[in-house]
Design a protein around this motif. Structure first.
Motif, PDB file in Angstrom:
ATOM      1  N   UNK A 179      -0.901   7.627 -21.986  1.00  0.00           N
ATOM      2  CA  UNK A 179       0.300   7.422 -22.791  1.00  0.00           C
ATOM      3  C   UNK A 179       1.492   7.134 -21.884  1.00  0.00           C
ATOM      4  N   UNK A 180       1.294   6.235 -20.951  1.00  0.00           N
ATOM      5  CA  UNK A 180       2.317   5.942 -19.948  1.00  0.00           C
ATOM      6  C   UNK A 180       3.523   5.236 -20.531  1.00  0.00           C
ATOM      7  N   UNK A 181       3.314   4.381 -21.521  1.00  0.00           N
ATOM      8  CA  UNK A 181       4.405   3.542 -22.020  1.00  0.00           C
ATOM      9  C   UNK A 181       5.653   4.323 -22.376  1.00  0.00           C
ATOM     10  N   UNK A 182       5.512   5.439 -23.050  1.00  0.00           N
ATOM     11  CA  UNK A 182       6.651   6.243 -23.487  1.00  0.00           C
ATOM     12  C   UNK A 182       7.310   6.997 -22.327  1.00  0.00           C
ATOM     13  N   UNK A 183       6.595   7.094 -21.200  1.00  0.00           N
ATOM     14  CA  UNK A 183       7.087   7.884 -20.077  1.00  0.00           C
ATOM     15  C   UNK A 183       7.782   7.060 -18.996  1.00  0.00           C
ATOM     16  N   UNK A 184       7.750   5.736 -19.094  1.00  0.00           N
ATOM     17  CA  UNK A 184       8.240   4.901 -17.993  1.00  0.00           C
ATOM     18  C   UNK A 184       9.699   5.178 -17.650  1.00  0.00           C
ATOM     19  N   UNK A 185      10.565   5.274 -18.651  1.00  0.00           N
ATOM     20  CA  UNK A 185      11.972   5.522 -18.366  1.00  0.00           C
ATOM     21  C   UNK A 185      12.155   6.878 -17.682  1.00  0.00           C
ATOM     22  N   UNK A 186      11.454   7.892 -18.166  1.00  0.00           N
ATOM     23  CA  UNK A 186      11.541   9.220 -17.563  1.00  0.00           C
ATOM     24  C   UNK A 186      11.090   9.184 -16.107  1.00  0.00           C
ATOM     25  N   UNK A 187       9.972   8.500 -15.838  1.00  0.00           N
ATOM     26  CA  UNK A 187       9.486   8.400 -14.464  1.00  0.00           C
ATOM     27  C   UNK A 187      10.485   7.654 -13.577  1.00  0.00           C
ATOM     28  N   UNK A 188      11.095   6.596 -14.117  1.00  0.00           N
ATOM     29  CA  UNK A 188      12.067   5.828 -13.327  1.00  0.00           C
ATOM     30  C   UNK A 188      13.288   6.677 -12.978  1.00  0.00           C
ATOM     31  N   UNK A 189      13.754   7.474 -13.919  1.00  0.00           N
ATOM     32  CA  UNK A 189      14.875   8.367 -13.631  1.00  0.00           C
ATOM     33  C   UNK A 189      14.492   9.377 -12.541  1.00  0.00           C
ATOM     34  N   UNK A 190      13.283   9.926 -12.649  1.00  0.00           N
ATOM     35  CA  UNK A 190      12.827  10.888 -11.652  1.00  0.00           C
ATOM     36  C   UNK A 190      12.680  10.241 -10.280  1.00  0.00           C
ATOM     37  N   UNK A 191      12.408   8.929 -10.265  1.00  0.00           N
ATOM     38  CA  UNK A 191      12.267   8.206  -9.001  1.00  0.00           C
ATOM     39  C   UNK A 191      13.608   7.824  -8.392  1.00  0.00           C
ATOM     40  N   UNK A 192      14.704   8.076  -9.120  1.00  0.00           N
ATOM     41  CA  UNK A 192      16.027   7.836  -8.568  1.00  0.00           C
ATOM     42  C   UNK A 192      16.733   6.597  -9.053  1.00  0.00           C
ATOM     43  N   UNK A 193      16.133   5.861  -9.968  1.00  0.00           N
ATOM     44  CA  UNK A 193      16.817   4.690 -10.518  1.00  0.00           C
ATOM     45  C   UNK A 193      17.934   5.140 -11.464  1.00  0.00           C
ATOM     46  N   UNK A 194      19.017   4.400 -11.462  1.00  0.00           N
ATOM     47  CA  UNK A 194      20.122   4.689 -12.376  1.00  0.00           C
ATOM     48  C   UNK A 194      20.414   3.536 -13.319  1.00  0.00           C
ATOM     49  N   UNK A 195      20.042   2.315 -12.933  1.00  0.00           N
ATOM     50  CA  UNK A 195      20.267   1.119 -13.758  1.00  0.00           C
ATOM     51  C   UNK A 195      18.929   0.707 -14.351  1.00  0.00           C
ATOM     52  N   UNK A 196      18.639   1.195 -15.560  1.00  0.00           N
ATOM     53  CA  UNK A 196      17.325   1.010 -16.191  1.00  0.00           C
ATOM     54  C   UNK A 196      17.507   0.393 -17.570  1.00  0.00           C
ATOM     55  N   UNK A 197      16.813  -0.686 -17.825  1.00  0.00           N
ATOM     56  CA  UNK A 197      16.741  -1.251 -19.170  1.00  0.00           C
ATOM     57  C   UNK A 197      15.343  -0.984 -19.701  1.00  0.00           C
ATOM     58  N   UNK A 198      15.239  -0.190 -20.766  1.00  0.00           N
ATOM     59  CA  UNK A 198      13.949   0.198 -21.330  1.00  0.00           C
ATOM     60  C   UNK A 198      13.739  -0.509 -22.666  1.00  0.00           C
ATOM     61  N   UNK A 199      12.620  -1.214 -22.788  1.00  0.00           N
ATOM     62  CA  UNK A 199      12.309  -1.958 -24.009  1.00  0.00           C
ATOM     63  C   UNK A 199      10.849  -1.686 -24.387  1.00  0.00           C
ATOM     64  N   UNK A 200      10.404  -2.367 -25.429  1.00  0.00           N
ATOM     65  CA  UNK A 200       9.004  -2.264 -25.833  1.00  0.00           C
ATOM     66  C   UNK A 200       8.549  -3.592 -26.409  1.00  0.00           C
TER      67      UNK A 200
END
Length: 273
Positions: free
Chosen positions: A179-200
Motif C-alpha cells: 500500500x505504498x501509494x498512500x504513503x509516498x508523501x509521508x515518506x518524502x517528508x521523512x526523507x527531508x523534502x519540503x517542496x512536494x506535489x502529491x497527486x494520484x
C-alpha cells in the motif's frame, strides 16, 4: 556513499506474465504527472527500469539530454538495452544499481524517476534520501506507486478478495509495503523534502480486451511467477489455493460487466537550491 544492502525481495520476479505488464507501461500511461516538467536537455535517472519501455520514452522526450536506467536484476537490463536499440536511441545507458546506495556522485541528475519501486524496497525513506542526494539542486524526484488496498473491482469476487489478502501477506513477508501509494508523501517528508506535489492517477481495465489482458496476466502470475513460489514456500498458500485464485481472475475476466481500477499515488519532490 552508504554501503549497499539488500533489504527486501522483489515480490514479482521477471516471469513472462510479469513482463507482459511491465512492457505495456509507457511514459504516457505511467509517468504523465512528470512529463510537463521535462526539458530537452535534461539528464534523467530511471530507477527500477525493468525492460526499459518507460526509460526509452523518457529518452525520446529529452533528445539533447541523457537517460540512465538502473535495476537490481542484471538479466532484465539486456531487455532494456534491446528496447532502446530497437527505437534507435543513442542517449541511454543502463547499469545494475541499488536505490539504497546509488553509484553516482551528489547532484548528478536533473530528474530521478522511480515507477513501482518503493513498494518493493525495505527502507523507502532511505531510498528517497539517496534519490535526493544524486539530484541536482532545483531538480526533481518523481515517484509513482500503486496502492493495493485501494484497488477496486466489480462484480464482487471472494476469489479476488482472497488474492488481495494473499498478495498483502506475501509482499510484506518479502519486506515491502504493497500500500505504498498512500504513503509516498509521508515518506518524502521523512526523507527531508519540503517542496512536494502529491497527486494520484488510475489505470482502469474495462473493455473485453483490457479485461482479458489484465485477468490473464494475474491468473498466470498467480501460478507460475516468483510470487507464486514465494507464496507457497513462505507458507502463505497451498497450490490448491493459488489455482482457485487464478481461476477467480479468469472468471472475472469473462464477465461482461467486469471493471477493475488501480489507484496510484504520485509525488514530485523538488530538491532545495
Amino acid at each position: 556513499m552508504p554501503e549497499a544492502r539488500e533489504t527486501a525481495v522483489y515480490t514479482h520476479g521477471h516471469h513472462e506474465s510479469v513482463l507482459r505488464s511491465h512492457t505495456w507501461r509507457t511514459a504516457a500511461n505511467s509517468a504523465a504527472y512528470l512529463l510537463g516538467s521535462l526539458k530537452p536537455q535534461m539528464r534523467i535517472l530511471d530507477i527500477g527500469c525493468g525492460p526499459g519501455t518507460i526509460t526509452a520514452d523518457l529518452a525520446a522526450l529529452v533528445p539533447e539530454g541523457h537517460v540512465t536506467g538502473v535495476d537490481r536484476a542484471p538479466g532484465i537490463l539486456e531487455r532494456a538495452r534491446a528496447t532502446a536499440g530497437q527505437r534507435g536511441l543513442t542517449n541511454t545507458d543502463f547499469a545494475v544499481g541499488d536505490v539504497h546506495a546509488l553509484d553516482f556522485p551528489d547532484d548528478t541528475f536533473c530528474v530521478v524517476h522511480a515507477h513501482q519501486v518503493l513498494q518493493h524496497v525495505g527502507d523507502p525513506v532511505r531510498a528517497l534520501r539517496e534519490m535526493r542526494r544524486v539530484t541536482r539542486p532545483g531538480g526533481l524526484v518523481a515517484v509513482r506507486d500503486a496502492d493495493y488496498a485501494a484497488m477496486t473491482w466489480y462484480p464482487a469476487s471472494p476469489g479476488l478478495d482472497d488474492w488481495l489478502d494473499l498478495y498483502h501477506r506475501v509482499a510484506r513477508a518479502n519486506g515491502g509495503e504493497p500500500d505504498a501509494g498512500r504513503r509516498l508523501k509521508s515518506w518524502a517528508l521523512a526523507a527531508g523534502f519540503t517542496d512536494i506535489t502529491a497527486t494520484s492517477a488510475t489505470w482502469t481495465f474495462s473493455t473485453p480486451e483490457e479485461r482479458q489482458w489484465w485477468s490473464a496476466l494475474w491468473a498466470d502470475r498467480t501460478l507460475a511467477s516468483a510470487y507464486a513460489d514465494r507464496a507457497t514456500r513462505g507458507g502463505h498458500a497451498t497450490e490448491e489455493r493459488l489455482r482457485a485464485v487464478s481461476e477467480a481472475w479468469r472468471e472475472w475476466g469473462r464477465r461482461e460487466d467486469g471493471w477493475f481500477a488501480v489507484l496510484h499515488g504520485e509525488i514530485l519532490c523538488r530538491k532545495d537550491v
